[in-house]
Design a protein around this motif. Sequence first.
Motif, PDB file in Angstrom:
ATOM      1  N   GLN A   1       0.831  -1.203   0.000  1.00 40.61           N
ATOM      2  CA  GLN A   1       0.000   0.000   0.000  1.00 40.61           C
ATOM      3  C   GLN A   1       0.866   1.253   0.000  1.00 40.61           C
ATOM      4  O   GLN A   1       0.549   2.226  -0.655  1.00 40.61           O
ATOM      5  N   ALA A   2       1.958   1.178   0.756  1.00 39.48           N
ATOM      6  CA  ALA A   2       2.791   2.363   0.890  1.00 39.48           C
ATOM      7  C   ALA A   2       3.339   2.788  -0.462  1.00 39.48           C
ATOM      8  O   ALA A   2       3.498   3.962  -0.737  1.00 39.48           O
ATOM      9  N   ALA A   3       3.580   1.805  -1.292  1.00 39.80           N
ATOM     10  CA  ALA A   3       4.194   2.124  -2.570  1.00 39.80           C
ATOM     11  C   ALA A   3       3.179   2.680  -3.557  1.00 39.80           C
ATOM     12  O   ALA A   3       3.524   3.047  -4.659  1.00 39.80           O
ATOM     13  N   LEU A   4       1.915   2.747  -3.136  1.00 44.97           N
ATOM     14  CA  LEU A   4       0.859   3.003  -4.108  1.00 44.97           C
ATOM     15  C   LEU A   4       0.913   4.322  -4.875  1.00 44.97           C
ATOM     16  O   LEU A   4       0.827   4.298  -6.099  1.00 44.97           O
ATOM     17  N   PRO A   5       1.103   5.487  -4.198  1.00 40.64           N
ATOM     18  CA  PRO A   5       0.966   6.722  -4.981  1.00 40.64           C
ATOM     19  C   PRO A   5       1.944   6.777  -6.140  1.00 40.64           C
ATOM     20  O   PRO A   5       1.564   7.070  -7.273  1.00 40.64           O
TER      21      PRO A   5
ATOM     22  N   ALA B   1     -12.679   4.277  -5.789  1.00 41.45           N
ATOM     23  CA  ALA B   1     -12.120   5.582  -5.444  1.00 41.45           C
ATOM     24  C   ALA B   1     -10.713   5.422  -4.886  1.00 41.45           C
ATOM     25  O   ALA B   1     -10.421   4.440  -4.203  1.00 41.45           O
ATOM     26  N   ASP B   2      -9.850   6.404  -5.194  1.00 48.41           N
ATOM     27  CA  ASP B   2      -8.496   6.320  -4.654  1.00 48.41           C
ATOM     28  C   ASP B   2      -8.309   7.221  -3.445  1.00 48.41           C
ATOM     29  O   ASP B   2      -7.241   7.281  -2.883  1.00 48.41           O
ATOM     30  N   SER B   3      -9.365   7.976  -3.065  1.00 51.71           N
ATOM     31  CA  SER B   3      -9.256   8.759  -1.839  1.00 51.71           C
ATOM     32  C   SER B   3     -10.538   8.576  -1.038  1.00 51.71           C
ATOM     33  O   SER B   3     -11.570   8.207  -1.579  1.00 51.71           O
ATOM     34  N   TYR B   4     -10.414   8.814   0.272  1.00 50.63           N
ATOM     35  CA  TYR B   4     -11.585   8.624   1.122  1.00 50.63           C
ATOM     36  C   TYR B   4     -12.676   9.627   0.771  1.00 50.63           C
ATOM     37  O   TYR B   4     -13.859   9.364   0.948  1.00 50.63           O
ATOM     38  N   LEU B   5     -12.271  10.798   0.275  1.00 47.87           N
ATOM     39  CA  LEU B   5     -13.280  11.803  -0.053  1.00 47.87           C
ATOM     40  C   LEU B   5     -14.117  11.359  -1.249  1.00 47.87           C
ATOM     41  O   LEU B   5     -15.340  11.506  -1.263  1.00 47.87           O
ATOM     42  N   LEU B   6     -13.456  10.777  -2.238  1.00 43.61           N
ATOM     43  CA  LEU B   6     -14.202  10.297  -3.409  1.00 43.61           C
ATOM     44  C   LEU B   6     -15.032   9.071  -3.027  1.00 43.61           C
ATOM     45  O   LEU B   6     -16.165   8.899  -3.492  1.00 43.61           O
ATOM     46  N   LEU B   7     -14.458   8.257  -2.126  1.00 42.12           N
ATOM     47  CA  LEU B   7     -15.204   7.107  -1.616  1.00 42.12           C
ATOM     48  C   LEU B   7     -16.485   7.590  -0.938  1.00 42.12           C
ATOM     49  O   LEU B   7     -17.550   6.992  -1.079  1.00 42.12           O
ATOM     50  N   TYR B   8     -16.363   8.708  -0.241  1.00 41.81           N
ATOM     51  CA  TYR B   8     -17.516   9.289   0.462  1.00 41.81           C
ATOM     52  C   TYR B   8     -18.609   9.690  -0.523  1.00 41.81           C
ATOM     53  O   TYR B   8     -19.798   9.560  -0.215  1.00 41.81           O
ATOM     54  N   VAL B   9     -18.193  10.172  -1.694  1.00 46.89           N
ATOM     55  CA  VAL B   9     -19.187  10.520  -2.719  1.00 46.89           C
ATOM     56  C   VAL B   9     -19.981   9.277  -3.104  1.00 46.89           C
ATOM     57  O   VAL B   9     -21.219   9.283  -3.144  1.00 46.89           O
ATOM     58  N   GLY B  10     -19.255   8.173  -3.375  1.00 48.22           N
ATOM     59  CA  GLY B  10     -19.932   6.919  -3.701  1.00 48.22           C
ATOM     60  C   GLY B  10     -20.789   6.441  -2.546  1.00 48.22           C
ATOM     61  O   GLY B  10     -21.910   5.953  -2.726  1.00 48.22           O
ATOM     62  N   TRP B  11     -20.274   6.603  -1.346  1.00 47.72           N
ATOM     63  CA  TRP B  11     -20.949   6.184  -0.113  1.00 47.72           C
ATOM     64  C   TRP B  11     -22.308   6.870   0.008  1.00 47.72           C
ATOM     65  O   TRP B  11     -23.316   6.257   0.347  1.00 47.72           O
TER      66      TRP B  11
ATOM     67  N   SER C   1      -6.007  10.665   0.636  1.00 49.28           N
ATOM     68  CA  SER C   1      -5.928   9.544  -0.306  1.00 49.28           C
ATOM     69  C   SER C   1      -5.699   8.253   0.472  1.00 49.28           C
ATOM     70  O   SER C   1      -5.057   8.242   1.528  1.00 49.28           O
ATOM     71  N   ILE C   2      -6.251   7.160  -0.029  1.00 45.82           N
ATOM     72  CA  ILE C   2      -6.184   5.895   0.697  1.00 45.82           C
ATOM     73  C   ILE C   2      -4.726   5.479   0.891  1.00 45.82           C
ATOM     74  O   ILE C   2      -4.300   5.101   1.978  1.00 45.82           O
ATOM     75  N   ALA C   3      -3.937   5.631  -0.176  1.00 44.85           N
ATOM     76  CA  ALA C   3      -2.535   5.234  -0.090  1.00 44.85           C
ATOM     77  C   ALA C   3      -1.764   6.148   0.859  1.00 44.85           C
ATOM     78  O   ALA C   3      -0.934   5.687   1.644  1.00 44.85           O
ATOM     79  N   GLY C   4      -2.071   7.453   0.793  1.00 47.75           N
ATOM     80  CA  GLY C   4      -1.367   8.412   1.645  1.00 47.75           C
ATOM     81  C   GLY C   4      -1.625   8.140   3.114  1.00 47.75           C
ATOM     82  O   GLY C   4      -0.723   8.209   3.947  1.00 47.75           O
ATOM     83  N   VAL C   5      -2.887   7.819   3.449  1.00 47.50           N
ATOM     84  CA  VAL C   5      -3.227   7.523   4.837  1.00 47.50           C
ATOM     85  C   VAL C   5      -2.512   6.263   5.294  1.00 47.50           C
ATOM     86  O   VAL C   5      -1.951   6.208   6.382  1.00 47.50           O
TER      87      VAL C   5
END
Lengths: 99, 654
Positions: free
Chosen positions: B16-20, B163-173, B226-230
Amino acid sequence: MSPTAYLVVASLLFTLGAAGVLIRRNAIVVFMCVELMLNACNLAFVSFSRLNGSLDGQVMAFFVMVVAAAEVVVGLAIIVSIFRTRRSASVDDANLLKY
Amino acid sequence: MMGTASVLMSEPLLSQAALPGGATAATGAFSLLWLVIALPLLGALILLAGGRRTDAWGHLLATALPIVSFLLGTVMLFAMLGHDDTARTVGQHLYSWIPVAGFNVDVGLVVDPLSVAFVLLITGVGSLIHIYSISYMEHDADRRRFFGYLNLFIASMLLLVLADSYLLLYVGWEGVGLASYLLIGFWNYKPEYATAAKKAFIMNRVGDFGLSVAIMAMFATFGTVSIAGVAAGAPEATKGTLNLIGLLLLLAACGKSAQVPLQAWLGDAMAGPTPVSALIHAATMVTAGVYLIARAHAVFDLAPAAQTAVAIVGAVTLLFGAIVGAAKDDIKKSLAGSTMSQIGYMVLAVGLGPLGYVFAIAHLLTHGFFKANLFLSAGSVMHGMDDEVNMRRYGGLRKAMPLTFIAFIAGYLAILGIPPFAGFFTKDKIIEAAFDKGGAEGWIYGLAALFGAALTAFYMTRIVAMTFFGDKRWADEAHPHESPRLMTVPMLVLAFFSLVGGAMLILGGRFSTWLEPVFGPEPVVTHTIQPVVLTVVTLVAVLASAGLAFRTYAQQAVPATAPAGSFITVAARRDLYGDTVNEAVFMRPGQYLTRFLVFFDNRVIDATVNGLAALIGGLSSRSRRLQTGFARSYALSMFAGATLLIVAVVLVRI
């Protein structure tokens, strides 16, 4: 020259005028009493003007006369108009404008 | 910061850490990733904006689009299989959403082994349910609107998992929450259905509040959402912060996945048409909470208190749902209890940490198959019985509806965990992992899960027995008949996957290898109880409990009205007083508070303002009287005033 006599006369005239305005009912008379008060003032103005040797008081007296003349024009017109409609010149009868 | 973070990173987080930087840019098949979401969204737009003009062909379009999405997902699965483990996380940057100094959110999608599994589940089961709905909703005048909402749901759910960030995930949510609300209240001309929709929406808001605060806390702590950043920043954050974020995410999961204490809405959500219950309130949306926790595993792995809370919530809910499911006479509500209970299993599994992530997701997938199948079969039964839902009015339906019976039995075998069907591989693994947690904790979770399995067998057998066996207790005008092909074929496809899905995923550790880039390598476990022994014990418990239920509900006559029952039955029929608690704890105090505020507003604030106004009004109506209309009285007051002034001036001078 002592102004006392002039001022006493002016005060008397003013008091007569004020008493007339408060006591008399006839609009014309009330009107004349107002003129009397104005002229009492004029007399005081002119006396002080003479006393001080400056023309300010006399100029002021002219202004008062001009205003009084204008006021007479409007005032008499109103009184005549009221008299025509209500057949009365009593100031106590013209009391519609109230609470 | 990123560099030091990955050095400090514990083993499971490395990928995960390597993701961005590490997420491969989307090329080839993956460059079509955005289309997966865009197609159903387009369908929703056309159907909802197009109005009656699309009535004739809208449902066909709406069914075709998720199928295309499913095919795209399949292509991506194969493309991913062609890559190495390390290159299986593919990101696609769409556009810059919030470019503010210090707070950059891009709209980007990321597809990795975990999300591709979800994409296939959502579009696959979703497509089958679309096909089923064509026939199920045939006589509904608003079928087009129904399909528009379904497409909206599919698009939102895909956005949530890609989604690649929690904020975008929240939109889907929020999108799935909206679609769920619209579909529960689809027949909103019945006031109680509209109320059920509102209830679901409002209870979900409580959870959404948790998610939004969690996102703010993430930004405050890590400077990114972002999910990876967190995941990369998590090792450097304090335990307290991580526990806080974890608990807030758990609150969000509780709302969306109907876990205790936010469970009360799911039973009422059965007011929606049955395909909705199958798709949203069984197979996909309600599992979003499990997905969220699995996605944020980097946070939970470092926050033991939050993780324990997750496991406890799961263990409590799995028993809670099973007890409720065992008492309901409404076939859909009984299945809703079962859904709650099975999601409890998944939440328990994600609460176990690396031991359970893979099994939670595996159970999520197989549950998606068999529970959708069970709901669709229940819908088929209702279809044949003039929308009767009371199981006391069923009985002996296996001859009247053989295909539905076969499909239902497949789901039944899968959920019970009879080897070699799906539940055996996924649910029993969760029970095993719960015991393997070790210590007193492990025993509590394990015994709860084991007891839950026995309860599952009881309520599922009860449903099967009351519906398909025993005497015919039909209403006089009922003429049960098998449903049309368009309904039975999707059911049978799902039934097939209910039977073999578990073996496909779990045998040979296939699924844990597949998810290794996300969750890290499978941890080495020391078994508390040997798996063979545990399997036998579980099976004995399940069969004994199923036998008991079959004797009670198939071989003895089922009374047409529910008997009084013991206090547990009474409590379970009333959802274990979930609504009562909510009413006592939240609704009544809330009402008292509003009543007090209304009183305060009327008697204090309004009274002050009105009193002041009355005072001034009174004063002025009195002083008005001075205006008499007599000119001479005015002259007198002027005279008096002038005299007063002169006297004052003279007095001051002297």
